[in-house]
Design an enzyme around this catalytic site. Structure first.
Site, short mmCIF file in Angstrom:
data_model
loop_
_atom_site.label_atom_id
_atom_site.label_comp_id
_atom_site.label_asym_id
_atom_site.label_seq_id
_atom_site.Cartn_x
_atom_site.Cartn_y
_atom_site.Cartn_z
N PHE A 191 0.84 -1.18 0.07
CA PHE A 191 -0.05 -0.08 -0.09
C PHE A 191 0.67 1.35 -0.05
O PHE A 191 2.21 1.30 0.44
CB PHE A 191 -0.74 -0.08 1.35
CG PHE A 191 -2.32 -0.04 0.99
CD1 PHE A 191 -2.81 -0.97 0.07
CD2 PHE A 191 -3.15 0.90 1.68
CE1 PHE A 191 -4.17 -1.04 -0.12
CE2 PHE A 191 -4.64 0.39 1.37
CZ PHE A 191 -5.04 -0.36 0.40
N GLN A 198 -8.30 14.58 3.25
CA GLN A 198 -7.61 13.81 2.61
C GLN A 198 -8.46 13.61 1.16
O GLN A 198 -9.57 13.41 1.20
CB GLN A 198 -7.15 12.41 2.94
CG GLN A 198 -6.42 11.55 1.87
CD GLN A 198 -6.02 10.42 2.51
OE1 GLN A 198 -6.71 9.22 2.61
NE2 GLN A 198 -4.44 10.19 2.69
N HIS A 233 -8.80 12.13 -2.43
CA HIS A 233 -8.36 11.09 -3.29
C HIS A 233 -8.42 11.13 -4.63
O HIS A 233 -9.56 11.73 -5.17
CB HIS A 233 -9.52 9.52 -2.90
CG HIS A 233 -8.82 8.27 -3.32
ND1 HIS A 233 -8.61 7.90 -4.71
CD2 HIS A 233 -8.17 7.24 -2.66
CE1 HIS A 233 -8.07 6.72 -4.75
NE2 HIS A 233 -8.02 6.25 -3.49
N LEU A 287 -15.74 6.67 -4.99
CA LEU A 287 -14.18 6.14 -5.15
C LEU A 287 -14.15 4.91 -5.82
O LEU A 287 -14.83 3.93 -5.94
CB LEU A 287 -13.70 5.52 -3.59
CG LEU A 287 -12.42 4.94 -3.41
CD1 LEU A 287 -11.51 6.27 -3.60
CD2 LEU A 287 -12.08 4.11 -2.31
N GLU A 330 -7.41 2.69 -5.73
CA GLU A 330 -6.26 2.85 -6.31
C GLU A 330 -5.55 1.68 -6.88
O GLU A 330 -4.71 2.17 -7.85
CB GLU A 330 -5.28 3.30 -4.79
CG GLU A 330 -4.18 3.72 -5.10
CD GLU A 330 -3.68 4.73 -3.91
OE1 GLU A 330 -4.44 5.50 -3.22
OE2 GLU A 330 -2.49 4.73 -3.44
N ARG A 370 -1.18 10.09 -3.11
CA ARG A 370 -2.56 10.52 -3.36
C ARG A 370 -2.65 12.15 -3.39
O ARG A 370 -3.26 12.70 -4.22
CB ARG A 370 -3.46 10.20 -2.20
CG ARG A 370 -3.69 8.86 -2.18
CD ARG A 370 -4.69 8.24 -1.18
NE ARG A 370 -5.04 6.91 -1.10
CZ ARG A 370 -5.57 6.27 -0.39
NH1 ARG A 370 -6.05 6.92 0.68
NH2 ARG A 370 -5.96 4.99 -0.31
N HIS A 403 -12.17 12.33 0.74
CA HIS A 403 -12.04 10.92 1.28
C HIS A 403 -12.08 10.72 2.83
O HIS A 403 -12.70 9.82 3.19
CB HIS A 403 -11.02 10.39 0.55
CG HIS A 403 -10.75 9.01 0.74
ND1 HIS A 403 -11.89 7.99 0.47
CD2 HIS A 403 -9.91 8.24 1.04
CE1 HIS A 403 -11.66 6.81 0.58
NE2 HIS A 403 -10.23 6.88 1.16
N ARG A 458 -3.13 10.88 6.37
CA ARG A 458 -3.34 9.34 6.85
C ARG A 458 -2.57 8.42 5.59
O ARG A 458 -3.11 8.63 4.42
CB ARG A 458 -4.59 9.13 6.92
CG ARG A 458 -5.23 7.52 7.25
CD ARG A 458 -6.53 7.37 7.39
NE ARG A 458 -7.12 7.43 6.05
CZ ARG A 458 -7.57 6.49 5.30
NH1 ARG A 458 -7.57 5.28 5.73
NH2 ARG A 458 -8.29 6.55 4.01
#
Ligand code: FAD
Length: 565
Positions: free
Chosen positions: A118, A233, A235, A245, A248, A279, A347, A384
Site C-alpha cells: 500500500f 484527504q 483521493h 471512489l 487505487e 495521493r 475522502h 493518513r
C-alpha cells in the site's frame, strides 16, 4: 422515561462495535450502541483495500517500529508519536483477534494471513479480504455484538445532544427515526464513534451520505475542542459525476491519467512514479490540469480521464471487477471500451474530536470519550496512510473498551431532570413550527460548492476568508429552512436538516483552522504559503466555542520518539 446504561456508545461502525465488544467482556455492565443507520450500513463497510499491521508475513523485515516511522513520515510529522508507536505495536494482536472472531482474511498458499503493498509503506503490510475488507470486519463485529446479552442496540436512533451537569456528561438525547419520539439514555460514560464528515464536500465525496460529522458537531456545541480540522484527504480517482471512489488499484494495475490534449500529464509532476505518485500529489496534478484548461467538461463537474483500455478485458475483469461495475453503473462508461471521467474527491478527515490521552481517549469534558474517524488522537497528523484508519478503529476501540470497564466501576448514574430531558424535545418542536423561505437542498449545495472551491485541494487567504463569511451566512440561513414534511414517521427531511446544521458548523471550523495555518503540510495546501513551516506550525489546531464565537488555540505535538525530519 430514562433508560440507564453503564456505557452508551454512539456509532455502530468499526470503532463503536469494537469498543462495545471489549466493554461487554464484563457481563455486569449494561451497554447501549446507538446508530442512525442499521449498523452494517456504517461507512466502515465501504472500506475495500485493507488494514495495516506489521505481521511480517509478506516480508519478515517488517516490524512495528518501521510501521510507526512510515506513519509519522506520512503524517508530515504532525502525528503524536507515542500514540503512533502504541498503535503499531498493538496492531498485529488486533488482526489475530479479528481472525479468531471469524473475519475471513485472504490467505497465502501456506494458510497464513496474506498482506499486500500500500502507498507509503516500506514493506507490504496491508491485511485484506479480497476487496471487501471493511465489509467482512463490520459484519463479524456486529454478529459478535449481537451474541452478547449485555449489548443492546438502538438502531435508527439519531443523536441530538449530550446531557451534562457540572460534573460532566451523564447521558444522551436521541430522536427515534421510526416514530419521531425523543428519548433519553442515562450513562456513566458516553462514547462518540460517529465517523467522518467528508460529506461537507457535498457533491464530491467518497463518503456515505450519512458521514455528516454529527458527533463532532455535538461535541463542539458542548464546549469540546475539535483538533486539526483543516486536514482533509482527497483521493485522486473519484467518479466525475458522483465522487464515488475508484480504488487505487486502478492505477496500481497500470491505468493512465489523460488530459484533453491526450497527454499522460503525470510526466510533468512526477516523471518517475507517474500515476503511482502519492495521493495528494496526483490530486493536485489533476486539479492543476483542470485549472489550466486541459480538462474536460464544465465546472464544477470538470474532469480528466482514467484510461484502462490497454489492460484488456481479461485483466480488467480479473483484477478490477468493482471498478468496471462502478464505472458502468454511475458514469455509463465501460472501461474496456472507453476511458473513465474522474476527478479528486473528498475522502477522509484527519481531524476530529480532541482526546487528551491515547490510553483513555477521554475528551476535556468528563465522561465523554471519542474513538474512530470522529476522534483525533492524533495518529494520522496531516495525512493518513491507506490502511491505517481501520487499524486505528480496532486498536483504540479495544483500548477504550479495556479502560471503560475499569472507569465505570466506581461511578454512579446521576439523575436526569425533567428540564434536561425536555431541552431536545423543545428543540425538535421548534423546528416543526419553523417558517421561512430557504431551501435545504440549495443551502447544502452552496455549502458543498464553497468548501470545494475555497477550502478544497488548493487554498489561499482571500478564498478562505470569503468561505468563512459565506459559511457563517449559510448557518444563519439554516435557521430559516422550514420542514416540508411535517410527519413523525421516518422523517428524512428532518434528519437531513439536522445533518446540514452539523455540516455547516464543521465547515466553519475547517475554514477557520485552514485560514490560520499559514503553511502547507500533508493534506493542507496553501498556495500563498507553499512550504512546511515547523518553526511556527508544528502544532495542533484546536477550535472551540467561547460565548457563541469560534476560538482557536494551539497544542504541542508529541515528537518524543523519532523527532522531526
Ligand atoms: C470508500 C471508502 C473506502 C475506504 N477504504 C479504507 C481502507 O481500505 N482501509 C482503511 O484503513 N480505511 C479506509 N477508509 C476509511 C475507513 O473506512 C473509515 O475511516 C472508518 O471505517 C470509520 O469508521 P468509524 O467506526 O469511525 O465510523 P463509521 O463506520 O462511519 O460509522 C459511524 C457510525 O456512527 C453512526 N452515527 C453517525 N452519526 C450519528 C448520529 N447522529 N446518531 C446516531 N448514530 C450516528 C452511524 O450510524 C455509524 O454507525 C475508507 C473510507 C471510505 C469512505
Amino acid at each position: 422515561m430514562v433508560r440507564e446504561y453503564d456505557v452508551v456508545i454512539v456509532g455502530g461502525g468499526g470503532a463503536g462495535l469494537m469498543t462495545a465488544l471489549e466493554c461487554s467482556k464484563d457481563s455486569s455492565l449494561k451497554i447501549a450502541v446507538v446508530s442512525k443507520v442499521y449498523p452494517t450500513r456504517s461507512h466502515t463497510g465501504a472500506a475495500q483495500g485493507g488494514v495495516n499491521a506489521s505481521l511480517g508475513v509478506a516480508d519478515s523485515r517488517d516490524n512495528p517500529q518501521i510501521h510507526a516511522y512510515d506513519t509519522i513520515r506520512g503524517s508530515d510529522f504532525l502525528a503524536d508519536q507515542s500514540a503512533v508507536f502504541y498503535m503499531t505495536e498493538r496492531a498485529p494482536e488486533l488482526i489475530y483477534e479479528l481472525d479468531r472472531l471469524g473475519v475471513p482474511f485472504s490467505r497465502t498458499e501456506d494458510g497464513r494471513i496474506a498482506q499486500r503493498p500500500f502507498g507509503g509503506a516500506t514493506y507490504p503490510r496491508t491485511v485484506f479480504s479480497a476487496d471487501k475488507t471493511g465489509h467482512v470486519i463490520l459484519h463479524t463485529l456486529f454478529e459478535q455484538c449481537l451474541g452478547r446479552e449485555n449489548v443492546e442496540f438502538f438502531n435508527e436512533f439519531f443523536l441530538l445532544d449530550l446531557i451534562r451537569d457540572e460534573e460532566g456528561v451523564k447521558g444522551v438525547s436521541l430522536l427515534s427515526i421510526k416514530d419521531g419520539e425523543v428519548i433519553t439514555l442515562g450513562a456513566k460514560a458516553v462514547v462518540l464513534a460517529t465517523g467522518g464528515f467528508a460529506r461537507i464536500y457535498w457533491f464530491r465525496s467518497t463518503n456515505a451520505i450519512g458521514n455528516t460529522g454529527d458527533g463532532q458537531a455535538v461535541a463542539l456545541r458542548n464546549g469540546v475542542p475539535l483538533k486539526d480540522m483543516e486536514f482533509i484527504q482527497f483521493h485522486p480517482t473519484g467518479l466525475a459525476k458522483t465522487g464515488i471512489l475508484l480504488s487505487e488499484a486502478s492505477r496500481g494495475e497500470g491505468g493512465y491519467l489523460i488530459n484533453r490534449l491526450g497527454e499522460r500529464f503525470m510526466k510533468r509532476y512526477d516523471p518517475k512514479r507517474m500515476e503511482l505518485s502519492t495521493r495528494d500529489l496526483v490530486s493536485r496534478a489533476i486539479e492543476t490540469e483542470i485549472r489550466e484548461g486541459r480538462g474536460f467538461g464544465k465546472e464544477p463537474y470538470s474532469y480528466v480521464l482514467l484510461d484502462l483500455r490497454h489492460l484488456g478485458e481479461k485483466k480488467i475483469e480479473e483484477r478490477l471487477p468493482q471498478v468496471r461495475k462502478l464505472a458502468i453503473d454511475f458514469e455509463g462508461k465501460d472501461p474496456v471500451k472507453e476511458p473513465i471521467p474522474i476527478r479528486p474527491t473528498a475522502h477522509y478527515c484527519m481531524g476530529g474530536i480532541h482526546v487528551k490521552d491515547y490510553k483513555t481517549l477521554e475528551t476535556p469534558l468528563k465522561g465523554l470519550f471519542a474513538v474512530g474517524e470522529c476522534a483525533c488522537i492524533s495518529v494520522h497528523g496531516a495525512n493518513r496512510l491507506g490502511g491505517n484508519s481501520l487499524i486505528e478503529l480496532f486498536v483504540f476501540g479495544k483500548t477504550l473498551g479495556e479502560y471503560l470497564r475499569k472507569y465505570v466501576k466506581d461511578l454512579k448514574l446521576r439523575p436526569i431532570t425533567y428540564g434536561e430531558r425536555r431541552k431536545s424535545e423543545e428543540f425538535i418542536e421548534k423546528i416543526f413550527k419553523r417558517e421561512g423561505k430557504e431551501k435545504l437542498s440549495q443551502v447544502r449545495a452552496e455549502m458543498g460548492r464553497i468548501n470545494w472551491e475555497k477550502v478544497g485541494i488548493f487554498r489561499e487567504e482571500g478564498g478562505l476568508k470569503e468561505a468563512y463569511e459565506k459559511l457563517t451566512e449559510l448557518l444563519q440561513r439554516w435557521e430559516k429552512i422550514p420542514l416540508v414534511d411535517k410527519g413523525k414517521v421516518f422523517n428524512t427531511n428532518l434528519i437531513e436538516l439536522l445533518e446540514l446544521r452539523n455540516m455547516l458548523e464543521l465547515s466553519r471550523v475547517v475554514a477557520l483552522s485552514a485560514l490560520n495555518r499559514k503553511e502547507s503540510r500533508g493534506g493542507h495546501r496553501r498556495e500563498d504559503y507553499p512550504k512546511r513551516d515547523d518553526e511556527n506550525f508544528l502544532k495542533h489546531s484546536l477550535v472551540y466555542y467561547e460565548n457563541g464565537e469560534l476560538k482557536l488555540k494551539y497544542l504541542e505535538v508529541d515528537t518524543t520518539k523519532v523527532g522531526v525530519k
